[in-house]
Write an enzyme that holds these catalytic residues in place. Sequence first.
Site, short mmCIF file in Angstrom:
data_model
loop_
_atom_site.label_atom_id
_atom_site.label_comp_id
_atom_site.label_asym_id
_atom_site.label_seq_id
_atom_site.Cartn_x
_atom_site.Cartn_y
_atom_site.Cartn_z
CB SER A 170 -0.89 -0.03 1.25
OG SER A 170 -1.67 1.14 1.34
CE LYS A 207 -4.85 -0.05 0.28
NZ LYS A 207 -5.61 -0.88 1.25
CG LEU A 208 -1.58 5.78 -5.53
CD1 LEU A 208 -0.24 6.00 -4.85
CD2 LEU A 208 -1.56 6.38 -6.95
CE LYS A 209 -4.18 3.61 2.18
NZ LYS A 209 -5.46 3.11 2.75
CG ASP A 234 -7.94 2.34 0.46
OD1 ASP A 234 -9.10 2.80 0.51
OD2 ASP A 234 -7.38 1.79 1.43
CG ASN A 266 -8.40 5.00 3.55
OD1 ASN A 266 -7.31 5.03 2.97
ND2 ASN A 266 -8.76 4.00 4.32
CD GLU A 316 -8.92 -0.87 0.29
OE1 GLU A 316 -7.98 -1.11 -0.50
OE2 GLU A 316 -8.79 -0.94 1.52
CG ASP A 373 -10.85 -1.13 4.46
OD1 ASP A 373 -11.19 -1.71 5.50
OD2 ASP A 373 -9.75 -0.52 4.37
CE LYS A 414 -7.65 -2.66 6.35
NZ LYS A 414 -7.93 -1.21 6.34
N GLY A 441 -4.50 -4.59 5.59
CA GLY A 441 -3.44 -4.40 6.59
C GLY A 441 -3.71 -3.16 7.42
O1 SMG Z 1 -0.57 -2.49 6.68
O2 SMG Z 1 0.15 -2.30 4.66
C1 SMG Z 1 -0.53 -1.91 5.58
C2 SMG Z 1 -1.42 -0.71 5.39
C3 SMG Z 1 -2.49 -0.97 4.40
O3 SMG Z 1 -3.45 0.91 3.39
C4 SMG Z 1 -3.48 0.16 4.31
N1 SMG Z 1 -4.39 0.27 5.31
O4 SMG Z 1 -7.56 1.61 4.47
O5 SMG Z 1 -6.62 -0.16 3.85
C5 SMG Z 1 -6.60 0.87 4.50
C6 SMG Z 1 -5.41 1.27 5.35
C7 SMG Z 1 -5.80 1.54 6.77
C8 SMG Z 1 -4.70 2.07 7.63
S1 SMG Z 1 -4.15 3.61 7.11
C9 SMG Z 1 -3.17 4.33 8.29
MG MG Z 2 -8.60 0.56 2.90
#
Ligand code: SMG
Ligand code: MG
Length: 373
Positions: free
Chosen positions: A140, A166-168, A194, A196, A219, A244, A268, A296
């Site tokens: 990520s 995976k790119l935020k 993702d 969020n 996501e 998610d 998760k 994760g």
């Molecule tokens: O553990 O590799 C990891 C992080 C994966 O992006 C990740 N988690 O929304 O999926 C999600 C985020 C939640 C935590 S962001 C601080």
């Molecule tokens: Mg997510």
Amino acid sequence: MRLTSLRLHLIEMPLRSPFTTSFATTTVRSCYLVEARTRTTDGREVTGWGECVAMEAPLYSPEHLSGAVEVTRRWLAPALLAVEDLTAETVAWHLRHVVGHPMAKAALEMAVLDAQLRARDVSFADYLGAVRTSVPSGVSVGIQPSGEETVRVVGEFLDQGYARIKLKIQPGSDLGPVRAVREAFGDDLPFQVDANAAYTLADVGLLRRLDEFDLLLIEQPLGEADLRQHAELARQVRTPICLDESIVSAEVAADAIALGATSVINVKPGRVGGYLEARRIHDLARANGIPVWCGGMLETGVGRAANAALAALPGFVLPGDISGSDRFYTEDVTEPIVMRDGAVDVPTGPGFGVEVLPERLERFSTGTVDLPA
Ligand code: SMG
Ligand code: MG
């Protein structure tokens, strides 16, 4: 078994580099490990470890670290310590009267499960019915200041061998960086984004423009409670929607699938109250032909090891956010989880198969909470 005492180890682990999502930038992972001391029915003392994935602030989900400690100290731990014949499979049942707090509950279930499996000399993978000995490792990638920087960071992870990116994303940092990554690394790169929960249904025009990049999925584009709106969005875009934050239980997963709000699920364990509920969601999704993958939460080696075993179940058909420990940490609290050739080995030792190193725990410790006090 009987749970005889609990110690919560509060720790702060510095990240190798800041991790930016649409809701926060994380530079230090604050969390706690649960050390559960148990006595088996034949009188042996066995210790198990769990990890609470609640973040310091309630920005990803309603839970936060100090709230998780508080609810554990005042309500969850006393309930479990009072049970004479406790099993991992009944932890959630004994805690059902406490509303919410899935991450705090999951950490306790984990620690009891680790102890139970160690007492029986069974690995978590064998307990679950894992069908793989290693799992593909995705990474990520946080939001970067520019498209060029995104390409540079993604390129480093690909050089290391990660199997999927995976790119935020967030409004203002979406089409540009996604286009830059596709142009730099081509159409064959397994690539997903993702948000969020950073968008609303009013952004459908923009979200539809992501279709041209053939992403594996998007996501959680919309809010946690917006199941109906995700279903509406799914009808208007081609990119598969993956929930998610919204999937907080098997019941909600069933509703989301029935509504057409999600065609892939990010599982998760912390978010859904534990690994046993996570397995139920896997089973439900599989029975509905919905692929799942393991998310994760910047876990330490304890949660990372457990996630690798979960992701070895047959319905986990997409690479998860199960990177090596060194993706986030120079040093882990356990021996490091290693990504090699785009995969992470599923631990084979009893319980979660990793040992918490006392010296590391001490180094990262910011305090302990003993229960009973
Ligand atoms: O553990 O590799 C990891 C992080 C994966 O992006 C990740 N988690 O929304 O999926 C999600 C985020 C939640 C935590 S962001 C601080
Ligand atoms: Mg997510």
